[in-house]
Design a protein around this motif. Structure first.
Motif, PDB file in Angstrom:
ATOM      1  N   GLY A  21       0.798  -1.210   0.000  1.00  0.00           N
ATOM      2  CA  GLY A  21       0.000   0.000   0.000  1.00  0.00           C
ATOM      3  C   GLY A  21       0.830   1.259   0.000  1.00  0.00           C
TER       4      GLY A  21
ATOM      5  N   GLY B  12       2.707   1.985  -4.938  1.00  0.00           N
ATOM      6  CA  GLY B  12       2.202   2.371  -3.632  1.00  0.00           C
ATOM      7  C   GLY B  12       2.032   3.872  -3.531  1.00  0.00           C
TER       8      GLY B  12
ATOM      9  N   HIS C 159      -4.361   2.660  -3.536  1.00  0.00           N
ATOM     10  CA  HIS C 159      -3.388   1.830  -2.829  1.00  0.00           C
ATOM     11  C   HIS C 159      -3.820   1.361  -1.440  1.00  0.00           C
TER      12      HIS C 159
END
Length: 347
Positions: A54, A66, A318
């Motif tokens: 993420g 990300g 993300h």
């Protein structure tokens, strides 16, 4: 003659009071050392995360994906006109500060917590907070542990050189909970240690734990405890000493936040050039010389937004509820929607 002298006196008085604009309309500020260096080599050196779902992780082709890599791409777009002109250098928690201090990288954007010591003693300056977080704990559901207070005697994995290591020690001391910290060089080593069963818990920023949890074959076998033991404001960092470069980095982030607030997206940014909204027109460079005032062109923000989208788009792509990590915006919502995300106006 008397009127001319009076006007000159008034101009000097206003300038002394800080009420005159520092540069004339249409003036272009020359690039400083960092902008010149980046343009000369043709790419942005960005300190990257070795792997945090993420926030930043290399994909199967080695491309960094990300939230933090997208902020670097936005900066590259604003400075060089091309979001692909970024060279990512993977840095551990311990190596990121020396890498920035030595000039190995131009900016660090990798879950970097803004603290007083890092800013006052390490020669760094932090840009806007890009993610408001806090440190937590993950445990195996089978342990039956539901609160951090039940971790008495537990072995807890943590990464060296991070705020997490100090926070964990402070929390244990304050709450008189005896724990056995198991410290590793990098987050990746720490994650592997927890996954292999070498520790009872892993303590890290809660959002990163949420990403880590998704990597297990059965995420439901692991739970993130509700306790948050610290404040972890993540922000990109640069070296002190080049105010223009600092302005470029922070105003690029602010532009992404303002774009969300104003409804400017990656898809509609071009058409928004026709908007009558003066805030949008200044953001996108239709009016004003805000880009030239920091050594960029007038369409710097437009180029950044077209490259990666606004802050909300980056978050949702993300980390958001439709992503594998599934986080709610929470504190990272706009100020107008109950969060802490706030950008000064471009004017």
């Amino acid at each position: 003659m008397a009127k001319h002298r009076a006007r000159r006196w008034m101009g000097a008085a206003l300038a002394a009071a800080g009420l005159l604009l520092p540069m004339a309309a249409g003036a272009q500020v020359s690039p400083g050392p960092m902008l010149s260096s980046i343009r000369s080599k043709g790419y942005l050196d960005c300190g990257a995360n070795p792997g945090s779902a993420g926030f930043g992780v290399p994909d199967s082709r080695g491309e960094h994906r990300g939230m933090d890599p997208d902020f670097c791409r936005a900066i590259a777009a604003a400075v060089l006109g091309d979001p692909s002109r970024v060279r990512f250098t993977v840095l551990t928690s311990q190596s990121r500060i020396p890498a920035l201090q030595s000039g190995q990288v131009d900016v660090v954007a990798r879950t970097f917590t803004w603290t007083m010591a890092r800013e006052t003693s390490s020669g760094l300056q932090f840009g806007p907070i890009t993610f408001h977080d806090g440190q937590g704990f993950i445990v195996r559901r089978a342990t039956g542990i539901e609160r951090a207070s039940q971790l008495e005697g537990a072995t807890i994995c943590v990464s060296a050189g991070s705020t997490n290591e100090l926070n964990l020690a402070d929390w244990a001391r304050t709450n008189r909970i005896a724990i056995r910290p198991l410290v590793f060089e990098s987050n990746e080593d720490t994650r592997k240690a927890y996954a292999s069963g070498r520790c009872d818990s892993y303590s890290l920023d809660a959002s990163q734990l949420a990403g880590f949890r998704t990597t297990f074959a059965d995420p439901n076998e692991h739970i993130i405890l509700p306790d948050v033991i610290s404040k972890e404001p993540h922000a990109p960092a640069v070296r002190k000493g080049d105010q223009q470069w600092y302005d470029v980095v922070r105003w690029t982030i602010y532009a992404l936040i303002l774009a969300e607030e104003l409804g400017v997206t990656q898809a509609n940014a071009e058409s928004m050039l026709e908007s009558p909204n003066p805030d949008i027109r200044r953001l996108l460079g239709v009016t004003g010389d805000f880009g030239p005032s920091i050594g960029l062109d007038r369409r710097w923000a437009l180029t950044a937004i077209r490259a990666v989208g606004n802050y909300g788009e980056i978050f949702e792509r993300h980390l958001g509820e439709r992503s594998p990590i599934g986080l709610k915006r929470g504190l990272n919502a706009l100020w107008s929607q109950g969060g802490l995300l706030y950008a000064p106006p471009i004017r």
